[in-house]
Scaffold this motif. Sequence first.
Motif, PDB file in Angstrom:
ATOM      1  N   LEU A 150      -4.146   0.806  -2.207  1.00  0.00           N
ATOM      2  CA  LEU A 150      -3.569  -0.503  -2.506  1.00  0.00           C
ATOM      3  C   LEU A 150      -2.811  -0.444  -3.828  1.00  0.00           C
ATOM      4  O   LEU A 150      -3.304   0.092  -4.812  1.00  0.00           O
ATOM      5  N   THR A 151      -1.628  -0.993  -3.844  1.00  0.00           N
ATOM      6  CA  THR A 151      -0.789  -1.073  -5.045  1.00  0.00           C
ATOM      7  C   THR A 151      -1.201  -2.306  -5.845  1.00  0.00           C
ATOM      8  O   THR A 151      -2.022  -3.109  -5.377  1.00  0.00           O
ATOM      9  N   PRO A 152      -0.647  -2.510  -7.030  1.00  0.00           N
ATOM     10  CA  PRO A 152      -0.931  -3.765  -7.751  1.00  0.00           C
ATOM     11  C   PRO A 152      -0.624  -5.011  -6.908  1.00  0.00           C
ATOM     12  O   PRO A 152      -1.386  -5.975  -6.933  1.00  0.00           O
ATOM     13  N   LEU A 153       0.447  -4.969  -6.121  1.00  0.00           N
ATOM     14  CA  LEU A 153       0.728  -6.102  -5.228  1.00  0.00           C
ATOM     15  C   LEU A 153      -0.356  -6.223  -4.171  1.00  0.00           C
ATOM     16  O   LEU A 153      -0.815  -7.324  -3.860  1.00  0.00           O
ATOM     17  N   ALA A 167       0.838  -1.202   0.000  1.00  0.00           N
ATOM     18  CA  ALA A 167       0.000   0.000   0.000  1.00  0.00           C
ATOM     19  C   ALA A 167       0.868   1.245   0.000  1.00  0.00           C
ATOM     20  O   ALA A 167       2.024   1.213   0.424  1.00  0.00           O
ATOM     21  N   GLN A 168       0.282   2.341  -0.487  1.00  0.00           N
ATOM     22  CA  GLN A 168       0.950   3.637  -0.525  1.00  0.00           C
ATOM     23  C   GLN A 168       0.143   4.631   0.297  1.00  0.00           C
ATOM     24  O   GLN A 168      -1.093   4.582   0.303  1.00  0.00           O
ATOM     25  N   PHE A 169       0.833   5.556   0.936  1.00  0.00           N
ATOM     26  CA  PHE A 169       0.170   6.595   1.713  1.00  0.00           C
ATOM     27  C   PHE A 169      -0.797   7.376   0.821  1.00  0.00           C
ATOM     28  O   PHE A 169      -0.451   7.764  -0.286  1.00  0.00           O
ATOM     29  N   LEU A 170      -2.002   7.595   1.323  1.00  0.00           N
ATOM     30  CA  LEU A 170      -2.984   8.412   0.608  1.00  0.00           C
ATOM     31  C   LEU A 170      -3.446   9.560   1.500  1.00  0.00           C
ATOM     32  O   LEU A 170      -3.340  10.717   1.135  1.00  0.00           O
ATOM     33  N   THR A 171      -3.983   9.219   2.671  1.00  0.00           N
ATOM     34  CA  THR A 171      -4.371  10.220   3.669  1.00  0.00           C
ATOM     35  C   THR A 171      -3.952   9.685   5.039  1.00  0.00           C
ATOM     36  O   THR A 171      -3.435   8.573   5.133  1.00  0.00           O
ATOM     37  N   LEU A 172      -4.229  10.437   6.080  1.00  0.00           N
ATOM     38  CA  LEU A 172      -3.880   9.964   7.423  1.00  0.00           C
ATOM     39  C   LEU A 172      -4.716   8.752   7.835  1.00  0.00           C
ATOM     40  O   LEU A 172      -4.327   8.009   8.724  1.00  0.00           O
ATOM     41  N   ASN A 173      -5.859   8.549   7.182  1.00  0.00           N
ATOM     42  CA  ASN A 173      -6.754   7.451   7.550  1.00  0.00           C
ATOM     43  C   ASN A 173      -6.793   6.301   6.550  1.00  0.00           C
ATOM     44  O   ASN A 173      -7.239   5.211   6.886  1.00  0.00           O
TER      45      ASN A 173
END
Length: 78
Positions: free
Chosen positions: A60-63, A50-56
């Motif tokens: 999800l990445t392709p993996l 996963a990659q950071f999006l927001t604080l909450n």
Amino acid sequence: MAMTADQIAENLTEAQRRSIMEAEDVMSNHGGYPFLTAQVTSDPWPEGVAQFLTLNRDRLTPLGLAVRAHLLSKEPEQ
């Protein structure tokens, strides 16, 4: 050697597993492409999931999507 989606799925904490299974479909405001987000847990994500999006929420990445697909395939049918 990098872990496979199956190996990562088997090593997730219960909180991570639940977060990935309950991922939400979101539409980007920057180009209009859909993606899934997972609730942030107190457990760090395995590398590349996963990659950071927001604080909450994290994206999800392709993996991460492959891990989710593996988890969904193992879920008993109702």
